[in-house]
Design an enzyme around this catalytic site. Structure first.
Site, PDB file in Angstrom:
ATOM      1  N   TYR A  13       0.824  -1.222   0.000  1.00  0.00           N
ATOM      2  CA  TYR A  13       0.000   0.000   0.000  1.00  0.00           C
ATOM      3  C   TYR A  13       0.862   1.278   0.000  1.00  0.00           C
ATOM      4  N   ASP A  33       9.581  -7.450  -3.511  1.00  0.00           N
ATOM      5  CA  ASP A  33       8.408  -7.778  -2.685  1.00  0.00           C
ATOM      6  C   ASP A  33       8.179  -9.266  -2.792  1.00  0.00           C
ATOM      7  N   SER A 126       6.528   3.445  13.004  1.00  0.00           N
ATOM      8  CA  SER A 126       5.106   3.696  13.270  1.00  0.00           C
ATOM      9  C   SER A 126       4.948   4.467  14.566  1.00  0.00           C
ATOM     10  N   TYR A 151       3.987  -6.863  16.896  1.00  0.00           N
ATOM     11  CA  TYR A 151       4.211  -5.993  15.727  1.00  0.00           C
ATOM     12  C   TYR A 151       4.874  -4.686  16.166  1.00  0.00           C
ATOM     13  N   LYS A 155       8.884  -2.878  15.501  1.00  0.00           N
ATOM     14  CA  LYS A 155       9.240  -1.529  15.049  1.00  0.00           C
ATOM     15  C   LYS A 155      10.206  -0.885  16.046  1.00  0.00           C
ATOM     16  N   PHE A 180       1.782   8.084  11.196  1.00  0.00           N
ATOM     17  CA  PHE A 180       0.541   8.048  11.958  1.00  0.00           C
ATOM     18  C   PHE A 180      -0.445   7.159  11.155  1.00  0.00           C
ATOM     19  N   ASN A 201      -8.239  -2.139  10.018  1.00  0.00           N
ATOM     20  CA  ASN A 201      -8.171  -0.687  10.219  1.00  0.00           C
ATOM     21  C   ASN A 201      -9.505  -0.037   9.852  1.00  0.00           C
ATOM     22  N   LEU A 202      -9.733   1.107  10.452  1.00  0.00           N
ATOM     23  CA  LEU A 202     -11.033   1.773  10.332  1.00  0.00           C
ATOM     24  C   LEU A 202     -11.440   2.095   8.893  1.00  0.00           C
ATOM     25  N   VAL A 219     -18.120   0.281  15.926  1.00  0.00           N
ATOM     26  CA  VAL A 219     -17.316   1.347  16.535  1.00  0.00           C
ATOM     27  C   VAL A 219     -16.868   0.843  17.909  1.00  0.00           C
ATOM     28  N   ARG A 294     -11.776  -1.882  21.852  1.00  0.00           N
ATOM     29  CA  ARG A 294     -10.896  -2.937  21.333  1.00  0.00           C
ATOM     30  C   ARG A 294      -9.669  -3.021  22.246  1.00  0.00           C
TER      31      ARG A 294
HETATM   32  P1  NAD Z   1       1.721  -3.646   3.078  1.00  0.00           P
HETATM   33  O1  NAD Z   1       1.474  -4.972   3.724  1.00  0.00           O
HETATM   34  O2  NAD Z   1       0.742  -3.188   2.052  1.00  0.00           O
HETATM   35  O3  NAD Z   1       3.199  -3.591   2.449  1.00  0.00           O
HETATM   36  C1  NAD Z   1       4.253  -4.355   2.952  1.00  0.00           C
HETATM   37  C2  NAD Z   1       4.797  -5.164   1.788  1.00  0.00           C
HETATM   38  O4  NAD Z   1       5.897  -5.959   2.243  1.00  0.00           O
HETATM   39  C3  NAD Z   1       3.770  -6.101   1.183  1.00  0.00           C
HETATM   40  O5  NAD Z   1       3.663  -5.839  -0.203  1.00  0.00           O
HETATM   41  C4  NAD Z   1       4.342  -7.498   1.438  1.00  0.00           C
HETATM   42  O6  NAD Z   1       4.036  -8.393   0.402  1.00  0.00           O
HETATM   43  C5  NAD Z   1       5.825  -7.207   1.589  1.00  0.00           C
HETATM   44  N1  NAD Z   1       6.548  -8.170   2.432  1.00  0.00           N
HETATM   45  C6  NAD Z   1       6.171  -8.667   3.634  1.00  0.00           C
HETATM   46  N2  NAD Z   1       7.110  -9.524   4.092  1.00  0.00           N
HETATM   47  C7  NAD Z   1       8.100  -9.559   3.176  1.00  0.00           C
HETATM   48  C8  NAD Z   1       9.324 -10.270   3.069  1.00  0.00           C
HETATM   49  N3  NAD Z   1       9.720 -11.133   4.008  1.00  0.00           N
HETATM   50  N4  NAD Z   1      10.085 -10.078   1.976  1.00  0.00           N
HETATM   51  C9  NAD Z   1       9.701  -9.224   1.000  1.00  0.00           C
HETATM   52  N5  NAD Z   1       8.547  -8.532   1.041  1.00  0.00           N
HETATM   53  C10 NAD Z   1       7.745  -8.703   2.114  1.00  0.00           C
HETATM   54  O7  NAD Z   1       1.828  -2.570   4.252  1.00  0.00           O
HETATM   55  P2  NAD Z   1       1.861  -0.988   4.164  1.00  0.00           P
HETATM   56  O8  NAD Z   1       0.635  -0.490   4.808  1.00  0.00           O
HETATM   57  O9  NAD Z   1       2.210  -0.550   2.813  1.00  0.00           O
HETATM   58  O10 NAD Z   1       3.057  -0.697   5.167  1.00  0.00           O
HETATM   59  C11 NAD Z   1       4.393  -0.495   4.718  1.00  0.00           C
HETATM   60  C12 NAD Z   1       5.292  -0.373   5.923  1.00  0.00           C
HETATM   61  O11 NAD Z   1       4.847   0.714   6.729  1.00  0.00           O
HETATM   62  C13 NAD Z   1       5.293  -1.594   6.837  1.00  0.00           C
HETATM   63  O12 NAD Z   1       6.604  -1.782   7.328  1.00  0.00           O
HETATM   64  C14 NAD Z   1       4.354  -1.201   7.958  1.00  0.00           C
HETATM   65  O13 NAD Z   1       4.653  -1.879   9.154  1.00  0.00           O
HETATM   66  C15 NAD Z   1       4.640   0.282   8.065  1.00  0.00           C
HETATM   67  N6  NAD Z   1       3.524   1.042   8.641  1.00  0.00           N
HETATM   68  C16 NAD Z   1       2.290   0.946   8.048  1.00  0.00           C
HETATM   69  C17 NAD Z   1       1.224   1.637   8.612  1.00  0.00           C
HETATM   70  C18 NAD Z   1      -0.166   1.530   8.012  1.00  0.00           C
HETATM   71  O14 NAD Z   1      -1.133   1.832   8.701  1.00  0.00           O
HETATM   72  N7  NAD Z   1      -0.316   1.133   6.747  1.00  0.00           N
HETATM   73  C19 NAD Z   1       1.410   2.430   9.745  1.00  0.00           C
HETATM   74  C20 NAD Z   1       2.693   2.526  10.292  1.00  0.00           C
HETATM   75  C21 NAD Z   1       3.750   1.822   9.722  1.00  0.00           C
HETATM   76  C1  UD1 Z   2      -3.857   0.306  14.406  1.00  0.00           C
HETATM   77  C2  UD1 Z   2      -2.898  -0.619  15.112  1.00  0.00           C
HETATM   78  C3  UD1 Z   2      -1.538   0.059  15.237  1.00  0.00           C
HETATM   79  C4  UD1 Z   2      -1.026   0.496  13.856  1.00  0.00           C
HETATM   80  C5  UD1 Z   2      -2.088   1.414  13.240  1.00  0.00           C
HETATM   81  C6  UD1 Z   2      -1.724   1.882  11.856  1.00  0.00           C
HETATM   82  C7  UD1 Z   2      -4.296  -1.983  16.619  1.00  0.00           C
HETATM   83  C8  UD1 Z   2      -4.638  -2.293  18.035  1.00  0.00           C
HETATM   84  N1  UD1 Z   2      -3.432  -0.977  16.420  1.00  0.00           N
HETATM   85  O1  UD1 Z   2      -3.986   1.426  15.189  1.00  0.00           O
HETATM   86  O2  UD1 Z   2      -0.597  -0.806  15.805  1.00  0.00           O
HETATM   87  O3  UD1 Z   2       0.202   1.171  13.985  1.00  0.00           O
HETATM   88  O4  UD1 Z   2      -3.325   0.696  13.158  1.00  0.00           O
HETATM   89  O5  UD1 Z   2      -1.733   0.806  10.973  1.00  0.00           O
HETATM   90  O6  UD1 Z   2      -4.738  -2.656  15.700  1.00  0.00           O
HETATM   91  N2  UD1 Z   2     -12.009   1.407  14.860  1.00  0.00           N
HETATM   92  C9  UD1 Z   2     -13.353   1.108  14.979  1.00  0.00           C
HETATM   93  N3  UD1 Z   2     -13.852   0.081  14.224  1.00  0.00           N
HETATM   94  C10 UD1 Z   2     -13.082  -0.647  13.366  1.00  0.00           C
HETATM   95  C11 UD1 Z   2     -11.703  -0.337  13.252  1.00  0.00           C
HETATM   96  C12 UD1 Z   2     -11.202   0.691  14.027  1.00  0.00           C
HETATM   97  O7  UD1 Z   2     -14.073   1.750  15.747  1.00  0.00           O
HETATM   98  O8  UD1 Z   2     -13.606  -1.573  12.715  1.00  0.00           O
HETATM   99  C13 UD1 Z   2     -11.464   2.544  15.635  1.00  0.00           C
HETATM  100  C14 UD1 Z   2     -10.337   2.179  16.580  1.00  0.00           C
HETATM  101  O9  UD1 Z   2     -10.850   1.823  17.846  1.00  0.00           O
HETATM  102  C15 UD1 Z   2      -9.523   3.486  16.608  1.00  0.00           C
HETATM  103  C16 UD1 Z   2      -9.729   4.064  15.199  1.00  0.00           C
HETATM  104  O10 UD1 Z   2     -10.907   3.450  14.695  1.00  0.00           O
HETATM  105  O11 UD1 Z   2     -10.089   4.385  17.535  1.00  0.00           O
HETATM  106  C17 UD1 Z   2      -8.577   3.770  14.254  1.00  0.00           C
HETATM  107  O12 UD1 Z   2      -8.324   2.377  14.247  1.00  0.00           O
HETATM  108  P1  UD1 Z   2      -7.233   1.706  13.265  1.00  0.00           P
HETATM  109  O13 UD1 Z   2      -7.491   2.131  11.878  1.00  0.00           O
HETATM  110  O14 UD1 Z   2      -7.222   0.242  13.546  1.00  0.00           O
HETATM  111  O15 UD1 Z   2      -5.863   2.389  13.703  1.00  0.00           O
HETATM  112  P2  UD1 Z   2      -5.148   2.456  15.141  1.00  0.00           P
HETATM  113  O16 UD1 Z   2      -6.063   2.089  16.238  1.00  0.00           O
HETATM  114  O17 UD1 Z   2      -4.522   3.800  15.242  1.00  0.00           O
END
Ligand code: NAD
Ligand code: UD1
Length: 339
Positions: A13, A33, A126, A151, A155, A180, A201-202, A219, A294
């Site tokens: 993503y 990837d 993160s 997880y 990080k 964030f 995620n939400l 919620v 949650r």
């Molecule tokens: P994502 O899952 O869409 O992307 C991660 C990619 O890594 C995937 O395409 C997956 O196929 C690949 N991958 C996983 N394990 C692998 C391996 N062993 N070798 C090679 N490729 C591998 O996730 P994203 O949302 O794009 O997140 C990217 C990065 O940002 C991650 O490190 C994630 O932890 C971090 N991050 C994401 C969020 C979020 O909410 N999306 C928030 C904070 C941090």
């Molecule tokens: C989640 C992860 C966090 C990660 C972040 C970004 C958990 C416990 N935490 O956090 O480690 O870094 O995503 O990827 O999973 N919510 C609802 N209904 C839903 C989903 C979420 O009410 O179906 C609420 C949650 O309670 C929260 C908000 O929406 O208040 C956002 O949730 P989410 O998108 O999961 O993100 P984080 O809680 O910030």
């Protein structure tokens, strides 16, 4: 051989959106990837958006030989390291898989980088490393480490490993970006977040309710100490996040050593704010029911984003309405994601 940026997890993503912005800015990019949470369709779409072909390699970071082969094939000037596993619930069930993939995968990558004289990295960290906030907004000096799940701990451990590495050897320049909550998608609607199974995620969940794939949103809690009782987060448009990586790449050119930046907007929105904004963008009602909190959730989490603004000259520009409009475009054009 030309100078390239290696993007690990580039089919995912955040990675795929960053690849688009890198190419738009004139960089050449190579994607690695293993496709465990992505499909090569995302790269095809990136090629459609940019009109450039993107060399992509289906390699696992745990496959050290394949990684060495890739570094022999290309000369990289920097690595953007997105690859890893990120599902909080799954990490509690399969902690070893998470520690192995995220930690050993990163160690393999760092060792192969060093062997090949590549010392520049941008790492996807993160806001989860901050744990439960002691004060808000969260600045980069806020205490870290209070993570409640494997997880988040990966990080935190990787951050420490990278900080130690820079201390031990000043050839390294590594920027840790603490994201964030990334939401939204590219304005074309061609690439976006494509969760496997039920979204955790939400916003992906809300988008699936709007498109008719899920009946209603749950919620999690309305008794938090927030303006409307629901959880507050700092949602950032994924394209703004991608552009933050380009700003960080420029910083690496200054031979900056180890730096840490929040990438957020500095604004917090509640779950119900997000539901309302998405209803407006999509024109669809989002039915919801309220249940208990949650496990592991916190009331509020939002960034002090001023350090990135001052030092990277980057600031999130896209509004909440744009986040929702772009997410809706992606979801309505691709109701089943890349499938
Ligand atoms: P994502 O899952 O869409 O992307 C991660 C990619 O890594 C995937 O395409 C997956 O196929 C690949 N991958 C996983 N394990 C692998 C391996 N062993 N070798 C090679 N490729 C591998 O996730 P994203 O949302 O794009 O997140 C990217 C990065 O940002 C991650 O490190 C994630 O932890 C971090 N991050 C994401 C969020 C979020 O909410 N999306 C928030 C904070 C941090
Ligand atoms: C989640 C992860 C966090 C990660 C972040 C970004 C958990 C416990 N935490 O956090 O480690 O870094 O995503 O990827 O999973 N919510 C609802 N209904 C839903 C989903 C979420 O009410 O179906 C609420 C949650 O309670 C929260 C908000 O929406 O208040 C956002 O949730 P989410 O998108 O999961 O993100 P984080 O809680 O910030």
């Amino acid at each position: 051989m030309t100078s390239n940026i290696l993007v690990t997890g580039g089919a995912g993503y955040v990675g795929s959106h960053t690849v688009v912005e890198l190419i738009n800015a004139g960089y050449s990019v190579v994607v690695l990837d293993n496709l465990v949470n992505a499909s090569m369709e995302s790269i095809k779409r990136v090629e459609e958006i940019t009109g450039k072909s993107v060399p992509s390699h289906s390699i696992d970071l745990l496959d050290r030989n394949a990684l060495e082969g890739l570094f022999k094939k290309y000369k990289f000037s920097a690595v953007m390291h997105f690859a890893g596993l990120k599902a909080v619930g799954e990490s509690c069930e399969l902690p070893l898989l998470y520690y192995k993939t995220n930690l050993v995968g990163t160690i393999n990558l760092l060792e192969v980088m060093k062997e090949n004289g590549v010392y520049n990295m941008i790492f996807s960290s993160s806001a989860t490393v901050y744990g439960a906030p002691v004060y808000l907004p969260l600045d980069e000096n806020h205490p870290v480490g209070g993570c409640t799940n494997p997880y988040g701990k990966t990080k935190y451990f990787i951050e420490n490993m990278l900080i130690d590495l820079c201390k031990a050897d000043n050839q390294w320049n590594i920027i840790l970006l603490r994201y964030f909550n990334p939401v939204g998608s590219h304005i074309s609607g061609k690439i976006g977040e494509s969760p496997q199974g039920v979204p955790n995620n939400l916003m992906p969940y809300v988008a699936q309710v709007a498109v008719g794939k899920r009946k209603e949103l749950t919620v999690y809690g309305e008794d938090y100490d927030t303006p409307d009782g629901t959880g507050v987060r700092d949602y950032i448009h994924v394209v703004d996040l991608a552009l933050g990586h380009l700003a960080a790449l420029k910083k690496l050119d200054e031979k900056c050593g180890c730096k840490i930046y929040n990438l957020g907007t500095g604004k917090g929105y509640s779950v119900l704010d997000m539901v309302k904004a998405f209803e407006k963008a999509s024109g669809k009602p989002i039915p919801y029911k309220i249940t208990a909190r949650r496990l592991g959730d916190i009331a509020s989490c939002y960034a002090d984003a001023s350090l990135a603004e001052n030092e990277l000259h980057w600031k999130a520009e896209r509004s909440l309405d744009q986040m929702c409009e772009d997410l809706w475009r992606w979801q309505s054009m691709n109701p089943n994601g890349y499938l």
